[in-house]
Write a protein that holds these residues in place. Structure first.
Motif, mmCIF file in Angstrom:
data_model
loop_
_atom_site.group_PDB
_atom_site.id
_atom_site.type_symbol
_atom_site.label_atom_id
_atom_site.label_comp_id
_atom_site.label_asym_id
_atom_site.label_seq_id
_atom_site.Cartn_x
_atom_site.Cartn_y
_atom_site.Cartn_z
ATOM 1 N N LYS B 34 -7.565 7.342 -28.733
ATOM 2 C CA LYS B 34 -8.810 7.144 -28.004
ATOM 3 C C LYS B 34 -9.857 6.521 -28.913
ATOM 4 C CE LYS B 34 -8.586 10.108 -24.142
ATOM 5 N NZ LYS B 34 -8.588 11.493 -23.718
ATOM 6 N N GLU B 36 -9.941 3.481 -29.961
ATOM 7 C CA GLU B 36 -9.433 2.382 -30.787
ATOM 8 C C GLU B 36 -9.804 1.023 -30.202
ATOM 9 O OE1 GLU B 36 -5.876 1.705 -33.118
ATOM 10 O OE2 GLU B 36 -5.066 3.519 -32.158
ATOM 11 N N LEU B 167 -9.199 2.888 -20.490
ATOM 12 C CA LEU B 167 -8.588 1.872 -21.331
ATOM 13 C C LEU B 167 -8.884 0.489 -20.757
ATOM 14 C CD1 LEU B 167 -6.602 1.074 -23.627
ATOM 15 C CD2 LEU B 167 -4.742 1.488 -22.021
ATOM 16 N N ASN B 193 -16.663 -0.885 -27.345
ATOM 17 C CA ASN B 193 -15.828 -0.040 -28.181
ATOM 18 C C ASN B 193 -16.663 0.987 -28.933
ATOM 19 O OD1 ASN B 193 -14.233 -0.074 -31.239
ATOM 20 N ND2 ASN B 193 -13.207 0.697 -29.391
ATOM 21 N N THR B 198 -11.759 2.575 -25.207
ATOM 22 C CA THR B 198 -10.575 2.107 -25.915
ATOM 23 C C THR B 198 -10.212 0.713 -25.397
ATOM 24 O OG1 THR B 198 -9.879 4.400 -25.821
ATOM 25 C CG2 THR B 198 -8.255 2.801 -26.607
#
Lengths: 404, 226
Positions: B34, B36, B167, B193, B198
Motif C-alpha cells: 500500500k 507504493e 489502486l 501518491n 497506490t
C-alpha cells in the motif's frame, strides 16, 4: 435508486443522438413500414365497411333476400329463360309466415327526354312497398301508391340526380317523356350513396303495372326483394323459397334454376371479394416492406453496436456488468421503437384523415394492426441490438479496448 | 489491515492463435504494498501491458494466483470482477478512452453510473472539485474533442479517482502527450501518491519512470533483477 434510471436514460439518449444520421435512418425505415402497413390495412377495412354500410343502407341487411329472374351466375348473362318469374311467384312467397314483405320489380332501360334533353335511363316498375323494402323514401312529393298501381297511372318518382341531369326546375308536377308516353313527376327520392358503376340516384320509378303494360309490354318481373321477420334462418328460408319457385316453374330433377337467389352474404362476398384481393395484395406488399425495414434496422443496429464494442469494453472496464450493458441497449432499442411508433401512428392517422377527406372512405385506424407492426419493430430492434452487445460483453475487455 | 495490496504468484499468460500459442507472461511474481508508486518498464512486446491488464482484472491469467487487497481474484466471475474494478481500481489509458459524446463532467462520473446508488449531487460536486484541482474547472461542459491531449488525460485521471480506488493503474499515461503535458500528468501522479494512493504505471520512457518510487523491468515475459 429512481435517479439511477433517469441517469441511465440520459446516458443512452446522449449515445443515441451522438449519431443522428444513423438514428434518423433507423427511425425512417421503421416509420415507413409502420405507416404503410397501417394505412393499407385501414383502407382495405374501410372499403369493406363502406360496402357493408351501403348494403345495410338499401335494406340489404341480414334479414333480406333478392330473387333475380334467369339462372346462372350472380352477375353476368343468364343461362336460362328469364321470362318465368311472375307476380304470382311473389304472391306465393308472401304467404310464407317468416316473410315480412315482398316487393316485385320490373326493370328496363328506356329513352327519357325533357325539353330536348334525351338520355337512356334505367326504369323500375315497383310496388308502393318499395320504399320500405329498400329503406328509400321521397325527399319531396310522394311515392307511388295503390291507386297508381290499380289505374296504371302515368306517374313517376325520380332519383335525386334526375332533375339536375335533365335541367328540370321545380320537378313536382312537371311531365317527363319516357319512350313515347308522358309521365308526371310526383316525387323525388332522397340521395343514396352508390357503389359500383350504377348510380342509384339516376333512376326513375313508375308503378309496376304501368311498366308492364304501357312501357315494357311484358307479363314477367325481373326481381323480387324480400324482407324476413327478424331472426329468420336465411338458409332455411332460401331452401323453402327455392322449392316453391322450382315447383311453380315446373323445374324437376337436374334442370337448373331459372332464377337466382341472392342473400346478403353473397352480395357482401361479391362486393368485397375484389377489395379483399386488393387488401391481401397490399398487405403482402406492406408485410414485405416491414420485413425489409426489419433487415435494414437489423443491419443499422448491428453495425452501430458492433462499432461501439470498444466503448462497451470501456464501460465494462469502468465496472459495468453485462446486465447493465444489456439494459443500456434494451433501453436504446425501446426508445427508437417508441419514437418510430409514435411518428408512424401520427403519420398513418394523418394519411387516413387526408384520404377520408378526399374520398368517401372513412378513416378507420386498427390498433391491432398497429400494435402487431409495432411489436414486430420492437422485436427486431431489441434482438439485433442485444446480439452484438451481449457478444461484446463476452470478450475480455482488454482485447476490445485496444481498438478504441 | 492488509499491508500488501497486490500479490501475484507464478502468473502466466498464453495467447492462442490457431495452432500457434505464444506465452507472453512466464511466471510473474510481484508484490505491491500500500502506498507504493511502481513503474513497470519494458520494450514493446515484453508483456508489460498484458501484466497491467491482469492486475486491472481486464484479462485473466492462464495460470497462477492473484490476491488483490487480501482476496483471491483469479477465479471470480465476471460480475464480481466488474464490482471490484468499479470499487477498488482506477484506470488511466494511453489513449485516454473518454466517451466522445459525453462532457468532461459526465465522463468523470461514468464509473458511478455503474453503482447501484447512481450519481448523487454530492458526487457531482466531488467530480467538479476533482476537475478544478486538475486545472479543468472551466472545462467541465467540454466534450473530449474540444480538449487537448493533456486535458483529456486529466479528465481520465479524474474519472479514475472518482470511485476512490485503492489502486490506480496507468498504461503509458504519457504516451500520447507532449513533454510539457507529460510532466504535468506525472506530477499529478506524484501528488496523488503522496496522498496515499497506490499507483502501478507501465511505461517505456525512463524519464517518466524515474518519478516512481520503485522500478521493475520486464523482458520476454518476466522481470529481470537489477
Amino acid at each position: 435508486m429512481k435517479f439511477l434510471y433517469i441517469q441511465i436514460l440520459k446516458d443512452v439518449w446522449k449515445e443515441l443522438i451522438s449519431n443522428k444520421v444513423n438514428l434518423f435512418f433507423m427511425i425512417l425505415s421503421l416509420v415507413i413500414s409502420l405507416t404503410a402497413l397501417n394505412t393499407i390495412y385501414s383502407l382495405g377495412y374501410s372499403a369493406k365497411e363502406q360496402i357493408l354500410n351501403a348494403l345495410a343502407n338499401v335494406q340489404f341487411g341480414k334479414d333480406a333476400m333478392l330473387i333475380l329472374a334467369g339462372g346462372g351466375k350472380i352477375i353476368g348473362l343468364t343461362t336460362t329463360r328469364r321470362d318465368t318469374l311472375k307476380l304470382g311467384d311473389a304472391k306465393e312467397i308472401e304467404k310464407l309466415d317468416f316473410v315480412k314483405l315482398v316487393s316485385p320489380i320490373s326493370l328496363g332501360t328506356s329513352e327519357v327526354s325533357y325539353k330536348g334533353n334525351a338520355e337512356m335511363i334505367r326504369i323500375e316498375g315497383v310496388f308502393p312497398n318499395y320504399t320500405i323494402a329498400t329503406n328509400w323514401y321521397p325527399k319531396t312529393g310522394r311515392f307511388i301508391n295503390k291507386n297508381d298501381l290499380k289505374r296504371l297511372s302515368k306517374v313517376c318518382v325520380v332519383g335525386f340526380d334526375i332533375p339536375k341531369k335533365f335541367g328540370i326546375k321545380d320537378p313536382i308536377g312537371k311531365k317527363i317523356k319516357i319512350r313515347s308516353e308522358y309521365f308526371e313527376i310526383i316525387g323525388i327520392l332522397e340521395s343514396k350513396p352508390t357503389f359500383g358503376h350504377f348510380n342509384r340516384n339516376e333512376r326513375i320509378f313508375i308503378p309496376l303495372t304501368t311498366a308492364q303494360r304501357r312501357l315494357f309490354n311484358k307479363d314477367y318481373i325481373d326481381a323480387i326483394k324480400i324482407l324476413f321477420q327478424p331472426g329468420t334462418n336465411i338458409d332455411l328460408a332460401k331452401y323453402k323459397i327455392r322449392q316453391i319457385l322450382r315447383k311453380r316453374h315446373k323445374l324437376y330433377g337436374i334442370e337448373p334454376d331459372d332464377f337466382r337467389i341472392i342473400t346478403p352474404d353473397m352480395a357482401i362476398k361479391f362486393f368485397t371479394s375484389a377489395s379483399k384481393i386488393l387488401t391481401i395484395f397490399l398487405l403482402t406488399i406492406s408485410l414485405i416492406s416491414l420485413i425489409i425495414s426489419g433487415v435494414i434496422i437489423m443491419n443499422l443496429m448491428y453495425a452501430n453496436i458492433e462499432e461501439k464494442s470498444p466503448i462497451i469494453a470501456l464501460r465494462v472496464a469502468l465496472g459495468a456488468t453485462s446486465q447493465r450493458i444489456i439494459i443500456h441497449y434494451l433501453v436504446m432499442s425501446l426508445i427508437i421503437a417508441f419514437i418510430s411508433g409514435l411518428i408512424g401512428w401520427i403519420l398513418s392517422l394523418l394519411i387516413l384523415k387526408t384520404i377520408a377527406y378526399f374520398t368517401p372512405l372513412k378513416a378507420y385506424f386498427s390498433w391491432l394492426t398497429f400494435l402487431f407492426s409495432l411489436s414486430f419493430a420492437i422485436l427486431t430492434t431489441i434482438v439485433f441490438s442485444l446480439i452484438p452487445s451481449v457478444k461484446a460483453t463476452q470478450v475480455e475487455p482488454s482485447i476490445l479496448l485496444k481498438s478504441l | 489491515m492488509v499491508k500488501k495490496l497486490v500479490i501475484l504468484k507464478d502468473i502466466t499468460k498464453t495467447y492462442q492463435t490457431g495452432k500457434v500459442s505464444y506465452q507472453v507472461l512466464k511466471g510473474i511474481n510481484l508484490e505491491v504494498e500500500k502506498g507504493e508508486f511502481l513503474a513497470i518498464m519494458g520494450a514493446s512486446g515484453s508483456g508489460k501491458t498484458t501484466l497491467l491488464n491482469i492486475i486491472g482484472l481486464l484479462d485473466k491469467p492462464t495460470s497462477g494466483s492473484y490476491i488483490l487487497d487480501g482476496e483471491e481474484v483469479s477465479k471470480l466471475s465476471k460480475q464480481e470482477l466488474a464490482y471490484i474494478r468499479n470499487r477498488k481500481l482506477g484506470f488511466i489509458f494511453q489513449a485516454f478512452h473518454l466517451i466522445p459524446w459525453a462532457t468532461a463532467l459526465e465522463n468523470v462520473l461514468m464509473p458511478l453510473l455503474y453503482r447501484k446508488e447512481g450519481i448523487s449531487k454530492k458526487d457531482e460536486e466531488r467530480a467538479k472539485k476533482l476537475l478544478e484541482r486538475l486545472g479543468l474547472g472551466d472545462r467541465i461542459k467540454a466534450k473530449p474533442a474540444e480538449l487537448s491531449g493533456g486535458q483529456q488525460q486529466r479528465v481520465a485521471i479524474a474519472r479514475a479517482l472518482i470511485g476512490k480506488p485503492k489502486l490506480l493503474l496507468a498504461d503509458e499515461p504519457t504516451g500520447n502527450l507532449d513533454s510539457k503535458s507529460s510532466e504535468e500528468v506525472i506530477k499529478i501522479f506524484r501528488e496523488l501518491n503522496q496522498e496515499g494512493i497506490t499507483i502501478i504505471m507501465v511505461t517505456h520512457d525512463p524519464e517518466i519512470a524515474k518519478y516512481a518510487k520503485r522500478i521493475k523491468i520486464i523482458k520476454d515475459g518476466n522481470f529481470i533483477e537489477k
